[in-house]
Write an enzyme that holds these catalytic residues in place. Structure first.
Site, mmCIF file in Angstrom:
data_model
loop_
_atom_site.group_PDB
_atom_site.id
_atom_site.type_symbol
_atom_site.label_atom_id
_atom_site.label_comp_id
_atom_site.label_asym_id
_atom_site.label_seq_id
_atom_site.Cartn_x
_atom_site.Cartn_y
_atom_site.Cartn_z
ATOM 1 C CB SER A 177 -0.891 -0.009 1.242
ATOM 2 O OG SER A 177 -1.908 0.960 1.146
ATOM 3 N N PRO A 178 0.372 2.356 -0.618
ATOM 4 C CG PRO A 178 -0.625 3.735 -2.200
ATOM 5 C CD PRO A 178 -0.848 2.459 -1.438
ATOM 6 C CE1 TYR A 196 -3.267 14.674 2.298
ATOM 7 C CE2 TYR A 196 -3.728 12.461 1.507
ATOM 8 C CZ TYR A 196 -3.137 13.302 2.428
ATOM 9 O OH TYR A 196 -2.432 12.795 3.481
ATOM 10 N NE ARG A 248 -5.587 4.245 -1.395
ATOM 11 C CZ ARG A 248 -4.789 3.764 -0.434
ATOM 12 N NH1 ARG A 248 -4.312 4.561 0.511
ATOM 13 N NH2 ARG A 248 -4.454 2.493 -0.417
ATOM 14 N NE ARG A 265 -0.525 1.194 11.369
ATOM 15 C CZ ARG A 265 -1.479 1.942 10.848
ATOM 16 N NH1 ARG A 265 -2.286 1.416 9.925
ATOM 17 N NH2 ARG A 265 -1.637 3.184 11.219
#
Length: 756
Positions: free
Chosen positions: A412-413, A573, A621, A715
């Protein structure tokens, strides 16, 4: 309970409100623990009044009962009906999965056993007698146990302390019984002219089964069941579900159609008063936990009363022990009930995949433990899905446009905050290179910003200079040369109103102490009022300029050798800020309706898609919910996904939240997956699921169930860069989906350890 443990001299007088299984069992345990105690139980109904028919108890719960009170266990054991199969009936196909292990008995009989035990021990039982208010009882008793159920008067009288939240759900259900004993737990689906209905049924006596009918509220109304009483509803439903019942009628007993309500309380005790069972918490019946949780509450409460120095200490310890267990169960129950609420999404799946999806709906039953229970069943599901023998589902390939990923794992980013003036350096080479060597099918960069002022922090990477392009080409070149078979993708974004902040570990979302740059957004709304700066609302010229920055970055990304491009329209964002009604208050053509709020993100997408090579895939996304009132909803997310897919998006990367600071996420294991699942089925577009997916078992389960196409993990890849290769080794897989780099092959088996 250990013999010889000294008992603290407290709780000499105990009041129990409610004569259900939890209240009765608590009364019996507390009296058995100290025969000198005065234990009085109030129940407003008659001794034989009850709702429902059968009760399912787990082996874990039964073990606790056996340890705490062998007499109760022995009496219950004589009543049990046991079985280990689950039948899933889908469009006439009956699929059985074995090895599960259930024990059930009649609810009436359970109450009789517990009532008899209370009387034998000397508990004073007051039936047909409403209890005095808990506060009044607390003045004359050392302990008041409120086991007064879903509609708890005690909880409501003390709501300022207990702070309950009651959430009604979208299905109606009805408890009934059939005069025949099924030989397995049975889930059956009926696709009627009114909509999809489901039957949950299990035996509880040698000649009887519990039957729960459930359907969405709108289906219930279209079928006219809202105008029928329980008896007439039972006759009507017997027509839809006749074969499994052998033509026998369904019967009701004080049954009524209801919507399930999830009860969550922030606190379980107040002075001498403590909540137990449904008064404190509820869990949907589809995982069979209501009575189980109440009985386990009673076991824990008696345990801590025997060991604590004071009643308040005991109640605090009881809540501390039980709350995490209950919250975990409630998360599983919510996943299960939501799966049934969205049942219509899944009915077109092939029979075995549908059955596997149903069995793993709560995320507690998984691919791996289901295979331990019934390997043949899982093998049949995999064969139907086209999974090659000996291949875990996570190691099957997946194609997006001209790119074939060798497995379903995505790194994942993850923002690293290690760039200098936007340029990725050695840290990024090692970070992304290590995870590419670690076997994932696709490794994503962090959000790469399209301009200097589009950065989140001074440490964020960019792709707006020739130097940036050269630095990224160095990284993609390493991946393609040293980790052949691994694809590398870039996520392009602009920070919007969440920019000009400190590095995460210096104060997440906090403005820079100096050197702040001006921000732009859909509307002039600061992320945190009084903390973050107020952005300028973008003008049309500003929107055009930023669109062109995205296309310039996309061309650089293509030249730098990226295999996939993702447009970041999530997490508050810039582009996400246009999509959410909480952050877009514009009154021009780019605000108001969802279609208008979509206009600018789609404009940017189209420009980037035109600049990006046609054979390379492009994903988007999104935040599928804002987790806040008035924000983006799951329905909106489907519409947003459809719009991007119609414009050429090859997949939707489904995240949630991080749009407004006052969000209230429902965290839990793979908690965002239901949003991806719904988008996949309703929008008909491949999806990437993300969020608390932490094990290879989760990935196998989600992929095989058809809830997602790819799984993005963050993670776990920070903990273990070679997570994917280790997942292959732990499953004994050595195929093309997880090839070890040649220099690492000697380490492809777990190192030996000392004997245990």
């Amino acid at each position: 309970m250990a013999r010889g443990t000294p008992r603290a001299p407290h709780a000499a007088r105990v009041a129990v409100i409610g004569g259900g299984p939890g209240g009765l069992y608590a009364a019996a345990l507390l009296k058995r623990q100290d025969p000198g105690r005065q234990v009085t139980l109030w129940e407003r109904n008659r001794p034989d009044d009850t709702f429902g028919f059968g009760v399912v108890l787990s082996d874990e719960t039964l073990g606790g009962i056996e340890s705490a009170d062998p007499d109760v266990y022995a009496a219950l054991r004589r009543e049990f009906v046991r079985w280990d199969g689950i039948d899933v009936v889908h469009r006439g196909t009956v699929l059985r999965s074995g090895g599960h292990g259930f024990a059930a008995l009649g609810r009436h009989r359970l109450l009789e056993v517990l009532q008899r035990r209370c009387l034998d021990l000397g508990v004073r039982l007051l039936f047909r007698t409403p209890a005095p208010p808990a506060a009044e009882l607390a003045r004359t008793h050392d302990l008041v146990v409120a086991a007064d159920g879903l509609h708890s008067r005690t909880r409501e009288d003390h709501r300022d302390v207990f702070r309950p939240t009651l959430t009604p759900h979208r299905c109606r259900y009805l408890w009934l019984a059939a005069g025949t004993a099924l030989d397995a737990f049975r889930f059956e689906i009926a696709e009627t002219p009114h909509g999809v209905m489901q039957l949950h049924a299990y035996p509880y006596r040698h000649d009887a089964s519990t039957v729960v009918l459930e359907m969405r509220e709108e289906v219930w109304r279209r079928a006219g069941l809202d105008r029928l009483d329980a008896a007439a509803s039972a006759r009507r439903c017997a027509e839809w579900f006749g074969p499994p019942l052998g033509g026998r009628p369904l019967r009701s007993h004080r049954s009524a159609w209801a919507a399930f309500v999830t009860v969550v309380t922030e606190r379980w005790h107040d002075g001498r008063i403590v909540l137990l069972g449904d008064a404190a918490h509820t869990a949907h019946f589809s995982i069979g936990s209501g009575t189980k949780l109440a009985v386990e509450d009673a076991l824990a409460l008696s345990h801590h009363l025997e060991r604590a120095r004071t009643v308040p200490d005991a109640l605090a310890a009881y809540e501390a022990e039980r709350r995490p267990v209950v919250e975990s169960t409630q998360r599983a129950a919510r996943a299960s009930l939501e799966w049934f609420e969205e049942l219509a999404l899944h009915v077109d799946q092939p029979p075995r995949r549908f059955a596997f999806n149903l069995l793993t709906r709560s995320r507690r039953v998984t691919h791996d433990n289901l295979r331990l229970r019934d390997a043949a069943f899982v093998a049949a599901v995999e064969a139907e899905a086209g999974v090659p023998p000996g291949t875990p589902p996570m190691f099957t390939p997946f194609r997006l446009r001209g790119l074939t990923l060798r497995n379903r794992v995505v790194v994942s980013p993850m923002d690293m905050y290690r760039a200098v003036d936007g340029t990725p350096g050695d840290f990024h080479l090692v970070h992304l290179g290590a995870r590419a060597l670690g076997g994932a099918g696709l490794v994503m960069t962090e959000m790469v910003c399209v301009s200097e002022r589009g950065r989140i922090t001074p440490g964020c990477t960019g792709l707006y200079t020739d130097e940036h392009e050269r630095a990224w080409r160095r990284i993609t070149g390493f991946v393609h040369t040293e980790a052949p078979g691994t694809a590398v993708g870039i996520q392009l974004g602009h920070s919007g109103r969440k920019g000009s902040t400190r590095l995460m570990w210096e104060g997440i979302d906090q403005p820079l102490p100096h050197g702040n740059w001006p921000l732009v957004a859909a509307s002039p709304l600061p992320y945190r009022t009084g903390v973050n700066q107020t952005p300028h609302a973008l003008t049309r010229d500003g929107m055009t300029a930023i669109r062109d920055q995205f296309t310039a970055a996309a061309r650089r990304a293509a030249r730098a050798g990226f295999d996939l491009l993702e447009l970041h329209c999530a997490h508050g964002y810039l582009l996400s800020g246009f999509l959410s009604p909480l952050t877009n208050h514009r009154e021009d053509a780019y605000g108001g309706t969802l279609a208008a709020r979509l206009a600018y993100p789609l404009e940017v997408f189209d420009a980037v898609r035109a600049a990006w090579p046609d054979d390379r895939p492009m994903t988007v996304r999104i935040s599928a919910t804002d987790w806040a009132d008035g924000g983006t909803t799951a329905d909106d997310a489907v519409a947003i996904a459809r719009a991007f897919a119609a414009h050429g998006a090859d997949a939707i990367d489904v995240s949630t939240g991080q749009v407004v600071p006052d969000e209230r996420p429902a965290f839990g294991r793979s908690y965002q997956t239901p949003f991806a699942d719904r988008i996949r089925h309703e929008a008909g577009v491949p999806v990437i699921a993300v969020g608390a997916i932490s094990s290879w078992d989760d990935v196998n389960s989600l992929v095989l169930a058809g809830r997602t196409d790819l799984c993005a993990l963050g993670r776990p890849h920070l903990y273990d860069p070679a997570w994917t290769l280790h997942a292959a080794a732990e499953q004994g897989y050595e195929g093309e989906g997880a090839r070890w780099p040649v220099p690492y092959r000697a380490g492809s088996r777990r190192p030996p350890t000392g004997r245990k």
